[in-house]
Write an enzyme that holds these catalytic residues in place. Sequence first.
Site, PDB file in Angstrom:
ATOM      1  N   CYS A 178     -17.149  33.000  40.574  1.00 35.12           N
ATOM      2  CA  CYS A 178     -18.538  32.555  40.638  1.00 35.12           C
ATOM      3  C   CYS A 178     -19.256  33.041  39.391  1.00 35.12           C
ATOM      4  O   CYS A 178     -18.795  33.967  38.716  1.00 35.12           O
ATOM      5  CB  CYS A 178     -19.243  33.071  41.894  1.00 35.12           C
ATOM      6  SG  CYS A 178     -19.595  34.825  41.809  1.00 35.12           S
ATOM      7  N   CYS A 181     -19.906  36.706  38.532  1.00 31.80           N
ATOM      8  CA  CYS A 181     -18.826  37.576  38.050  1.00 31.80           C
ATOM      9  C   CYS A 181     -19.017  37.917  36.572  1.00 31.80           C
ATOM     10  O   CYS A 181     -18.618  39.005  36.126  1.00 31.80           O
ATOM     11  CB  CYS A 181     -17.471  36.899  38.246  1.00 31.80           C
ATOM     12  SG  CYS A 181     -17.007  36.667  39.966  1.00 31.80           S
ATOM     13  N   ASP A 562     -29.113  18.414   1.454  1.00 31.42           N
ATOM     14  CA  ASP A 562     -28.744  18.623   0.066  1.00 31.42           C
ATOM     15  C   ASP A 562     -28.396  17.251  -0.509  1.00 31.42           C
ATOM     16  O   ASP A 562     -28.016  16.342   0.239  1.00 31.42           O
ATOM     17  CB  ASP A 562     -27.554  19.574  -0.002  1.00 31.42           C
ATOM     18  CG  ASP A 562     -27.049  19.715  -1.416  1.00 31.42           C
ATOM     19  OD1 ASP A 562     -27.824  20.156  -2.266  1.00 31.42           O
ATOM     20  OD2 ASP A 562     -25.889  19.358  -1.656  1.00 31.42           O
TER      21      ASP A 562
END
Length: 867
Positions: A178, A181, A562
């Site tokens: 889950c 955890c 750029d």
Amino acid sequence: MTTRRGDPPRGHEGHDHGEHEKHDHDEHEGHDHDEHEGHDHDEHEGHDHDEHEGHDHDEHEGHDHGGHEGHDHGPKRELVAMSRAAETGGTACQLDLELLLGEGDPKHRIEKLRELLQAQAGISDVHMREDTERPEVCLHYDPSLISLERLVAVVRSAGTDVDARYEQKTFRVEGMDCAQCGPVLEHALSREKGVLSARVAFAAERVVVDLDTRVVKESRLFERARALGFVIEPVEAGRGCGHDHGGGGLALPLAIASGVLLGAGYLLGWLAVVPPIVVTVLYAAAAVLAALYPVRGAFNALRERQLGIETLMVVAAVAAAGLGAFFEAALLLFLFGIGHALEQRALERARGAIEALGKLRPEVARVRRGADVVEVPVASVKKGDRIVVRPGDRVPLDGKIVEGQSSLDQAAITGESVPVAKGPGDEVFAGTVNAEAALEIDVTKASSESALARIIDMVSNAEAQKSPTQRFTQMLEKRFVPVVLLGAPVLGLVRIFAQGASVRDGVLASMSLLVASSPCALAIATPAAVLSAVARAARSGVLFKGGAHLETLGKVSAIAFDKTGTLTEGKPKIVTVTALAGADERVMLATAAGAEALSAHPLAQAIVEGARARGIEPLEADELEAVHGKGLRSKVEGEAVAIGSAALFDGPLPAEVTREIDRLQQAGQTTMIVQRAGKFLGVIGVADTLRDDAKSALAELRGMGVGRLVMLSGDSKRVADAVAKDVGITEAQAPLMPEGKVDALRVMAREGGVAMIGDGVNDAPALATASVGVAMGGAGSDVALETADVVLMSDDLRRLPFAVGLARTAAGVIRQNLVIALGVSAVLIVATIFGWVHISGAVVMHEGSTLVVVANGLRLLMHRPGV
């Protein structure tokens, strides 16, 4: 100076950085940049064509700016220190951080280096600078207390110590069933002495740990995780998840078994065909089976002095059972268990997308051993080995073709939909498919270092780089759960003493509030979306290096580009050929190409290649004299030839030549006058041409609502404006030195998020300054993979609109998930307080919302451009 055909090329004195702003300094490490420190970039970076049309061919022979394969990289860069006056007074020295700590250093190692240096007598200040071409450490020191030589020795020693001592490790985690955890494991590992930080990527099942190797060993981390019921182990580079989830695979069977017992007990109780004790036993058995995982999670959280989602559920179930409400207790645990088991199964789809990338790499390679070809595991193949790839096979390792020509399907790495033709000298990548003919390839990277392996690792670890939204939800969880645990008993007491409810009903009301307030959906809302989006992007050749960057790119209101190598090809080409009256265009081009063939200057190569593209072979030339800043003189078929700017020629130019030069320069082209045997033949215009994909990519971005598109260039204002007009950009800032680009981005960032698109090499300072830096062509560039936050693996600007669109969709999905998670919880809390919803309804809606946010996140796996 004079050279003849076959003479060796000369050096690069007077290197003109303006004409080739995109010079790859990493690949040209052998350049002596010291001699250019005083280079006047104001004059050259913009390469005003009035001054530089003549381009000194002699100085650039042998230097191919177009492609860098085969370029002699020269000696390795060395740590060079030069002192200067510090802005704040005293003396300062800047040193290349990469040479001290290596590439891609975690912030903890940099901070440890700073701490070591700050403690040294004579050093008053230490800070890191990222507004330079490479990250640097800047030291302010007192020369009377520590000499420059001693300072460098101290820095080198500290860098060596930190480099050897502090490491970042990534481990695979098993047993997380889950979302709660993750914080528990993070907290447990972070408390270990010697661990600087631990970040869990729950959805990708990884944990990234920064540690002091002299204080804590990996084995200690393994033991700490094992005590909590988790198994962590080292990750093989490029393997994704790719493991059996072990005990976690029992979650669904246990939940189903619990449901069967629960249903049987309810049915038998309703039919009243068995004693009540049998029904109670069935309910209790159902509760025990469903409680195995939540109890473990609650126990682990409490051991770490945390209150998690499982804690709320277990407390509620125990309270119900204590009152004899065994059905409610079993129902609560069953619905909680089945919801999380389905959540795990759903997340496996996202993990499977990462594992599918790992399966692109063959397990074995066909290695040439003399006259024989033998199959060996890819992990045992070394750099320099020669491998043979048959038609239809996947390339097992990164390398360069030494024999054979074929087309390769690179979609898995770069997202390109059309196979790319390649031959000797070209790079190939692991995981690509050889479509046509057999190839022999020299391996340039071990399997763990390949572009594919790095993609898989970065995608798997991306979730660990938590976004602001994810950090916010984790903070909210930590504060919310204790409040709920305090509020639930209060609600029960109010029901009992203020409303006259029974003790049983009061406790059930408290249970309902615990369930309604549990932030399960909130915990998984962001990880499910981030993992799915990052995996989807990787399949299309876009690499997000963290959930934070995904979220940021989705919010940018401006994008800066750029020019050279990003919007343009980065390689000059013939654009215009104008022959004067009485002169033959083909003869003029053949003459110019013959003289230019003696030079390897990029503009010279443009003339030669442009002539050959028109079916014109260069005429024979037998000598070359380069005239600095003006052009060249040569002899073609025994006749004197001059090619260059007006400054190369004595006396006035013909009016027709002057008019043509003015016209071409207004269009942003470099012009070269061609004269043979004293007669002017015409004018050639050369320019860096737009990418084929630039206009369409920018048009798509405008269509998506990106409000501001800006070009930042080191070229002259006239050239920048000409390119901007062609590509459809209304705002061009030029000429800009690297620090000028950084300043421009800082100004733009004040008005909202800004992304910077560059090649990831010379644009490093700008990429680091932008809200999110995007590098192009990362498949063949280690620098791009290290520098940018987002990498377009192919050299294709059309991947950018896809990346922005996916990031925006992901940001929308995350917002939707948060609204669903918080909205359902808010509605349930209110409904529970007023008694409109009881525990069974609260559980159904709570677990339903969790499954909805997971499914919503998984939608991103199917994202399509424009959707």
